[in-house]
Design a protein around this motif. Structure first.
Motif: not given
Length: 568
Positions: A551-564, A361-375
């Motif tokens: 979201s937690s670090n673990e959730v963010f890393c899981e999402q990043a791993s799926w994209r990778q 995708t063009t990355g909406y979900e990545f932006g959302a994941a980063v915002i959630a990680l730093f909240t």
């Protein structure tokens, strides 16, 4: 050139103030900046003055106001010389309506006899008798009768045919009604004797045509254009004079009643629209890309773009609006782009379909994941407590989304809902066990199930297992929230949407419903609920959700791993 490694894209928003020449001028700077891929907004011909290009009127022509074919060629050649690859935005879901869209005007002139009739997503068999075989045109600022009597509607001869003019709008008139329209110009008009003679001659020729085939009519139009161009100013004055007279309203109305379209106040669109729009925008009409002939005819220009060595990728706008995104992307991939990205909003727990022929995708979900990680979760709790103490009793976010969906479906997108409900009603009549379901009850069940959908849409017949799970959950929630309604209603709709081998009529309903779900979600969440629950604005962004604010670090890393793994 071979596609370079993707390091960084740089998007340029093209418009008349920043055209191909201006873009070419910044290419050396972008190279020094370290950009690998230049990402261009749509380059197809669009409506005059468009600042964005997402209202294309001809996908096969390069926009003249940006510099045309020559200007784009210079830009692409410059990219090759500087080692930049190019990604181009394409808009296959919809087209801009207006005088410049020749295919649309041809449909207005000939209706279903037009060779372009299958290009646009029009419901020719509308439930309302007055719209049967006609397309609703909701573009009037007042009621039709007022506009007619005020002289705001008048025929004009422009380019090569007759149009009805309404301020800047132009609606092609059926050649079958030309004799009556010419008669309107002849009565009491200040025309010279030769002009009157010419008009009378053409009046006879059009009477003899009497709804002949499309080809013969277009041939006659080329002949009459030569004679009519010189007369156009006199004709315009004659028709305007006639339109301003109260006695002309009757004959003009009679001619308009014979058109393949019906003019109406813009407010009628919400409930009576019989063509698919981009969301609720009346002058952006849906295209039927599921038709292989429409796809081929619409993508000839894109195919030519892909022949240039600089163009290695495409970004597909609003992929969820397409009838069958997976099939569309498979056909697009066969045209040879090295990369395809889709503009697609994923729900918080949703993953992109791995069967799609695209790079992601063009990355909406990545932006959302980063915002959630730093909240920080404690910060969310504190902000929520403060907001709830100040706001006047807003409902929980999930309930707010439900309310917003019901509102949008019964107001702005009610016309599309009516179309689906009528289709479902006809299907229910075919079975002795379901024929007693009333239209209104089916419509209400459809509203509640659609409101309960927690993602933008499903993609049946693909991903059947995941789709069935999502639809079953929506049906269960809808039924639980509406215990006073007949449970068999929800069961019938749920089974209709998920049956394994549906007949053609059911296939059409399932596809249309899936297309409907996406704009319902977008208009209800991004354009309504986000504005009614502004607790923490960072989470009121496309792709994000106040309901998934951290979201937690673990959730963010899981999402990043799926994209990778699936879309590196």
């Amino acid at each position: 050139m071979s596609s370079p490694d993707l390091i960084a894209t740089y998007r340029l928003q093209l418009c008349e103030a920043f055209d191909f020449a201006a873009a070419t001028a910044v290419v050396p700077y972008l190279q020094r900046l370290g950009i690998s891929h230049l990402y261009l907004s749509p380059v197809s011909e669009a409506r005059p003055g468009s600042t964005h290009g997402y209202d294309a009127t001809d996908m096969n022509r390069i926009r003249a106001a940006l510099g045309g074919e020559v200007g784009l060629q210079v830009l692409l050649d410059s990219c090759v010389a500087h080692g930049l690859a190019v990604v181009i935005d394409i808009v296959p879901n919809h087209a801009g309506l207006g005088p410049q869209n020749a295919a649309w005007q041809d449909v207005l002139a000939y209706g279903q006899q037009s060779p372009h009739a299958s290009t646009f997503d029009i419901e020719w068999q509308a439930a309302k008798p007055e719209l049967s075989q006609r397309v609703l045109l909701p573009f009037l600022g007042s009621n039709y009768g007022l506009a007619l009597r005020a002289g705001e509607l008048a025929p004009v001869f422009e380019h090569d045919r007759l149009y009805l003019a309404y301020f800047d709008h132009r609606f092609a008139l059926s050649p079958a009604t030309y004799p009556a329209l010419l008669e309107l110009a002849l009565v009491g008009a200040k025309l010279t004797a030769p002009q009157r003679s010419t008009l009378i001659g053409w009046q006879k020729r059009w009477r003899s045509w009497q709804r002949g085939d499309h080809a013969s009519s277009e041939k006659m139009l080329k002949q009459w254009t030569t004679e009519m161009l010189e007369m156009a100013p006199a004709l315009r004055a004659a028709w305007l004079q006639a339109a301003l007279g109260a006695e002309a309203a009757g004959p003009l109305h009679a001619a308009l009643q014979q058109q393949h379209w019906r003019l109406a106040n813009w407010r009628t669109a919400s409930h009576e629209i019989n063509y698919r729009r981009f969301f609720e925008i009346n002058d952006l009409i849906g295209l039927r890309m599921e038709d292989p002939q429409v796809f081929a005819a619409s993508h000839a220009g894109i195919d030519r773009l892909l022949q240039h060595p600089a163009v290695v990728g495409l970004r597909v706008d609003h992929v969820d609006g397409l009838y069958d995104p997976q099939d569309y992307l498979a056909r697009l991939k066969k045209m040879g782009p090295a990369h395809i990205w889709v503009e697609k909003i994923l729900a918080p727990q949703e993953k992109l379909c791995t069967d799609w022929a695209c790079d992601g995708t063009t990355g909406y979900e990545f932006g959302a994941a980063v915002i959630a990680l730093f909240t920080p979760p404690l910060g969310v709790a504190a902000m929520t407590q403060i907001y709830r103490s100040l706001a006047d009793g807003p409902p929980a976010y999930a309930e707010l989304v439900l309310q917003s969906k019901r509102l949008i479906m019964t107001t702005k997108l009610a016309g599309e809902l009516q179309r689906l409900a009528h289709q479902l009603d006809r299907l229910s009549e075919a079975n002795v066990d379901t024929r007693d379901f009333t239209f209104l009850a089916l419509r209400e069940a459809l509203v509640e199930i659609t409101a309960a959908m927690e993602r933008y849409r499903t993609y049946l017949p693909h991903g059947r297992g995941e789709a069935a799970t999502a639809i079953a959950a929506a049906v269960a929630q809808a039924q639980a929230r509406n215990v006073s309604m007949d449970a068999s209603l929800f069961q019938f709709v749920g089974e209709a949407l998920t049956r394994p081998s549906p007949p053609p009529a059911w296939v059409s309903f399932i596809g249309r419903w899936q297309q409907y779900c996406a704009p319902v979600m977008a208009k209800s969440v991004e354009d309504t609920a986000f504005f009614r629950d502004p607790c923490l604005l960072a989470h009121n962004e496309v792709g994000a959700s106040p309901a998934a604010a951290w979201s937690s670090n673990e959730v963010f890393c899981e999402q990043a791993s799926w994209r990778q793994q699936h879309a590196p």
